[in-house]
Each structure stands twice: as C-alpha cells, then as structure tokens.
Design an enzyme around this catalytic site. Structure first.
Site, PDB file in Angstrom:
ATOM      1  N   TYR A   1       0.842  -1.194   0.000  1.00  0.00           N
ATOM      2  CA  TYR A   1       0.000   0.000   0.000  1.00  0.00           C
ATOM      3  C   TYR A   1       0.883   1.253   0.000  1.00  0.00           C
ATOM      4  O   TYR A   1       1.591   1.533   0.964  1.00  0.00           O
ATOM      5  CB  TYR A   1      -0.930   0.020   1.205  1.00  0.00           C
TER       6      TYR A   1
ATOM      7  N   LEU B   1     -17.772  -1.940   1.214  1.00  0.00           N
ATOM      8  CA  LEU B   1     -18.615  -0.913   0.597  1.00  0.00           C
ATOM      9  C   LEU B   1     -18.371  -0.835  -0.903  1.00  0.00           C
ATOM     10  O   LEU B   1     -18.739   0.149  -1.555  1.00  0.00           O
ATOM     11  CB  LEU B   1     -18.347   0.448   1.239  1.00  0.00           C
TER      12      LEU B   1
END
Length: 370
Positions: free
Chosen positions: A111, A263
């Site tokens: 990341y 989500l």
C-alpha cells in the site's frame, strides 16, 4: 522493479480483480438457496464500538473490535491519488475511531509502496502499545526476494515493515494473496518463524479459497500455530465467500473471516451515480454504477428508516453475516458514517430484502480465490 502499489494496480487491471481485466463484469444475482441464514453472528451478540473478539495466537490472543480500519488509500497514489494534505484528516479520523474503541488498522507493504505503513507509524507516535492493534501483509508476488529466499521471505519482509511502522512487532501478519511462488507448507514455515521470533502475535491469509485455507491451517498446525484470519472481498455485491461456504468453514475452524471492500470501494455509500462514476482504478466490485441502482435504493430506504448512513446498512449486513468488515477511511465524515454500523442489527426480514438485490460475484485464478 516497479513499486508495490504499481504492481498491485497493474495486476488488478490485468485480471486479479474478478470484475476487471480478462473477466466479465456481467451481473450474477445470488441464488436464494445458496444464502446462509440471516444471522451467522449469534443473535445474542450486539457489537458496539467497545465490543471485542479474539484472534487466535500461540502465546497471545489478540482482542480486536468488530470493525477494522482499512489503510490502503493512505499514501497510495496509483489507485487512490493520495496527497500529503490528507494526513491531518486521516489523523483526525483515527483519533475519533481510536478513542471510541475502534483501534484496529489494516495496512500492507504494497500500500503506497510502504508509505501506508509509514503513515501508521506516525499515527502511533506517543501511544502506548496497548492502545492500538495493527496488521500488515507480506506482498507474496514472485519478486526477487520471494523467489530466492522462499521460507525466510516473510520474516525479511516483516522486518522491513516493522522499520516503517517503527514497531517491535505487529499484532497480525497476513499473506497478501495465494500468488506466492513457494508451496503453502513453505509459507507456513516462514509465518511460523515470524511468530517464533516475536515479530507478530497472529498470522493469517488473504484471498485464499476454502481448500487452500484448510491446507494452511494443517501446515501451520505442524508448528503449533493457529490460523487467525482469512481476509477476502465480501459485500452486498460480492457474496461469493458466503455462497461457496468459505465464511462457514472459517467459523467451524475458529478462523475470523475479515471482509475487505465491504462498501465496494464506495459504490455502496450513495456517493456515486450515473455521470459520477467511481474512478476506474477502484477495481473491486467495479460493476457500472447504473447496474447497482436497485441495490443502492434498497440500502437507502433501510438507512432512512434507521436514521443511519447507507454505508452503515451495508456494513451492518456484513457483520450479521459473520464477517468483520475492513473499511477504508480517509476523513472524519467517513469515520462517523461507518461507526453508525455498530450498536444495532438489521432484522432477518431486512437482511432477506438486501439479499434479494445482492450479487454473488466471482473469483479469479490469479488472486481472488476466496
């Protein structure tokens, strides 16, 4: 070699994501006969921000909340267009979540090519080690270290992560995906060394299917180490781990199932619409937004009735289905919206309503096997 964040984004574009690259984005509704019961989380449990569950370790179990903070966007420019100007907003959100009891962060060496871990290290400055829980991941792709070092690669990479985090150990260390050049037994040996060296308290995997997960459980057991977590994509629009009994298999074996992209990278928040599509780099659950309108409308009606955010309804669905959502947060507003998922539960009837507009999703050979 390209930085980790660029490798990750290139891989997703090439077909590591089940709705991108060589894979069809065609919708696949869920067969009701494949659905688990509405409540997989026992109905006598009502998680709030202070509630905790245990991740199994060897000498130390780790207590974690029922929601994890996803830090992929922190420092990542290839997918999330991160700017250093965001750090004060991230810190504000972190303080809100941590003081409420949601103190568990998920990051990875890939990341931001390590920048996410460095940002986490800044957030932890001045805190007692007992005040936060951190998990990071070994980027298990076939790079030079992973090809040449084999079983010692996880330890080498974890030590580098700890330098960026400015910590002596992490609470959880995960294999980022089933794309490692080594066998599962060899990887298990490397994970065992991480635990035995005191560099992590628990270990887990990401994107493993049921059979490979069980193989890893058995391989770790030879070193007297339990598997704590399997982290896979799961949401209202990707219920594959449920319909293929992976979540059930985790619960039967004492493994926590952690859902990433709960989500659908913002698609289940009401933020996007026709003419305002998510960026093309947001590749998980990346169906055209117009094809998700019916699903979002159902979530919105329930949210209005409950007086919570649409995000909260989607996350509450995850929790009821026996998963621990790992949800990306970049601002105080997102933190507050997501916290609304705790302290209440959808009714079985509401869950069935959401299921009626849900999607099964797919897996890939390259990465998303779970």
């Amino acid at each position: 070699m390209a930085p980790g964040q660029e490798i990750l984004q290139a891989g997703l574009a090439a077909g590591m994501s089940a709705t991108q690259g060589i894979h069809s984005p065609k919708l696949k509704p869920v067969d009701p006969l494949k659905s688990d019961e509405p409540y997989i989380l026992p109905d006598n449990i009502l998680p709030d921000t202070q509630s905790k569950l245990s991740l199994r370790g060897t000498t130390h179990d780790v207590l974690v909340p029922y929601m994890c903070i996803g830090a992929w966007s922190w420092g990542d420019t290839s997918t999330w267009n991160y700017s250093p100007d965001e750090f004060p907003h991230i810190k504000e959100a972190w303080e809100k979540l941590r003081t409420a009891g949601l103190n568990w962060i998920d990051t990875a060496e890939a990341y931001g090519s390590g920048e996410s871990e460095r940002i986490c290290g800044k957030l932890f400055e001045g805190l007692d080690r007992s005040e936060f829980v951190i998990q990071t991941k070994w980027f298990s792709v076939p790079n030079m270290t992973n090809l040449l070092s084999q079983s010692s690669a996880p330890v080498k990479k974890l030590r580098e992560s700890l330098e960026r985090l400015k910590l002596d150990y992490v609470d959880v260390y995960l294999v980022h995906g089933p794309v490692h050049p080594s066998t599962i037994s060899t990887v298990a040996k490397g994970l065992a060394e991480c635990v035995q060296s005191g560099l992590t308290r628990c270990v887990g995997v990401c994107n493993y299917d049921k059979d490979d997960m069980i193989h890893m459980i058995d391989a770790l057991a030879k070193h007297n180490i339990p598997l704590a977590i399997n982290q896979c994509e799961y949401s209202v629009v990707r219920r594959h781990p449920e319909t293929h009994r992976l979540i059930r298999a985790c619960r039967e074996r004492g493994v926590v199932f952690q859902s990433y992209a709960p989500l659908a990278q913002g698609r289940l928040t009401g933020r996007y619409s026709q003419g305002n599509e998510p960026p093309k780099s947001y590749r998980f659950s990346s169906y055209p937004i117009q094809e998700l309108e019916t699903t979002i409308a159902v979530l919105r009606r329930i949210a209005e009735k409950k007086r919570v955010s649409i995000s909260a309804v989607a996350l509450n669905f995850n929790i009821n289905k026996g998963t621990i959502p790992c949800v990306g947060i970049r601002s105080l507003e997102e933190a507050e919206q997501n916290m609304q998922a705790l302290g209440w539960r959808l009714s079985p009837e509401e869950i069935r309503h959401v299921e009626s507009v849900s999607l099964e999703g797919r897996k890939t050979v390259l990465f998303q096997q779970g």
